[in-house]
Design an enzyme around this catalytic site. Structure first.
Site, PDB file in Angstrom:
ATOM      1  N   LYS A  44       0.726  -1.151   0.009  1.00 26.75           N
ATOM      2  CA  LYS A  44      -0.156   0.035  -0.085  1.00 26.75           C
ATOM      3  C   LYS A  44       0.830   1.391   0.026  1.00 26.75           C
ATOM      4  CE  LYS A  44       0.720   0.865   4.408  1.00 26.75           C
ATOM      5  NZ  LYS A  44       1.550   2.420   4.837  1.00 26.75           N
ATOM      6  N   PRO A  72       9.469  -4.412   0.199  1.00 28.48           N
ATOM      7  CA  PRO A  72      10.399  -4.340   1.318  1.00 28.48           C
ATOM      8  C   PRO A  72       9.852  -4.444   2.861  1.00 28.48           C
ATOM      9  CG  PRO A  72      10.856  -2.995  -0.484  1.00 28.48           C
ATOM     10  CD  PRO A  72       9.336  -3.503  -0.736  1.00 28.48           C
ATOM     11  N   ASP A 127      -2.986  -1.367  10.159  1.00 30.96           N
ATOM     12  CA  ASP A 127      -3.165  -1.504   8.557  1.00 30.96           C
ATOM     13  C   ASP A 127      -3.828  -2.779   8.153  1.00 30.96           C
ATOM     14  OD1 ASP A 127      -1.790   1.094   8.433  1.00 30.96           O
ATOM     15  OD2 ASP A 127       0.131   0.078   7.874  1.00 30.96           O
TER      16      ASP A 127
END
Ligand code: C5P
Length: 299
Positions: free
Chosen positions: A12, A103, A145
């Protein structure tokens, strides 16, 4: 019943993030625009007869530096498994394999996306009938999240970021994501924030067409950026380099250290290669917005 489930979990970006204030639970109230983009972790879940739960990291996982991805119970994937076991009263025997591309600890929500994928896979593999709202609540227990990845591919997040309202979004754009090789902890970044409140509820205007989208970019800002820049000043240089390439907007994603530029036409291979050069150790990726938050590839 299904025995195998493959899920692609996207990253995101936060197109703007305002911090509105501190909360009693240690979190901050924020207002942010989440967008899922096509940089994916690929997870394969396979049920087995016995043997408990095992997690393997594929060797070609571009998103991982040595020692960065724990395979023990501290991993959010395994915490998601345990949560479903408790909530549904089951005992899982499962092999989980992940090819990590997003990452880690980069402000891109990779760990949260993996956790969301795990919740979804568990419900499929074990035939657990849980309403979307409750699944979202399970996600929110794992991290602020996670719920986003169980919902729509573009949403406004309020509260801790887990009170979501889907938004329509103009999607004809590309992002160049740069993740420098520095560690910044989300907790530290939020903890270091000098809150200058007064917190007007930012200009998160409608951005369903090109014009609205560009206007929204001009007005968007990440309040965490100043803290991230103090901890990783090289981001300033990256912001300059992304602007030089004609970015319509340049933002830190979440609590960083990833910084991204938004481009209205596809960045050339030459541009991307030039950003990758120079031995900086930064990851440079091009990504586009997607329409499905979690892609269930094979059931
Ligand atoms: O929920 P998650 O584990 O991703 O959050 C990491 C840390 O970031 C939290 O422990 C908290 O310190 C900080 N945070 C916050 N306010 C938010 C989201 C995260 O203070 N809305």
């Amino acid at each position: 019943m299904r025995t195998r489930c493959e899920i692609w979990a996207p990253a995101k970006l936060n197109l703007g993030l305002r911090v509105l204030g501190r909360r009693a639970d240690g979190y901050h109230d924020i207002l942010t625009r989440f967008v899922a983009v096509d940089l994916y972790d690929q997870l394969v879940f396979t049920r087995r007869i016995a043997g408990g739960v095992s997690l393997q990291l594929q060797v070609d996982s571009a998103g991982v530096r040595p020692g960065e991805f724990p395979l023990d119970e501290g991993n959010l994937i395994l915490r998601a498994v345990r949560l479903v076991e408790r909530a549904a009263g089951i005992r899982a025997s499962l092999s989980i394999s992940i090819r990590k591309t997003i990452p880690i600890a980069a402000g891109l929500g990779g760990g949260s996306a993996d956790a969301a994928a795990t919740l979804l896979a568990m419900t499929r593999l074990y035939g657990i009938d849980v309403p979307p709202r409750e699944l979202g609540a399970w996600g929110a227990q794992l991290g602020a999240d996670v719920r986003f990845f169980l919902g729509e591919s573009a949403a406004m997040g309020r509260g801790r970021g887990d009170e979501l309202t889907p938004i329509s979004l103009f999607r004809q754009w590309w992002a160049i994501l740069v993740t420098p090789p520095v560690f910044v902890s989300a907790g530290d970044v939020y903890g270091d924030l000098r809150l200058t409140l007064g917190a007007k509820a930012a200009n998160f205007h409608d951005c369903r067409d090109r014009e609205g989208f560009l206007a929204a970019l001009r007005r968007s800002h990440n309040d965490l950026e100043a803290v991230v820049l103090r901890r990783a000043p090289e981001i300033l240089l990256w912001q300059g380099r992304l602007r030089e390439q004609g970015a319509a907007g340049v933002f830190v994603s979440g609590s960083g250290p990833t910084v991204f530029g938004v481009y209205m036409s596809q960045p050339s291979e030459k541009t991307v290669q030039s950003l990758r050069g120079g031995g900086t150790g930064a990851r440079v990726e091009v990504a586009r917005p997607v329409t499905t938050p979690l892609a269930l590839v094979v059931q």
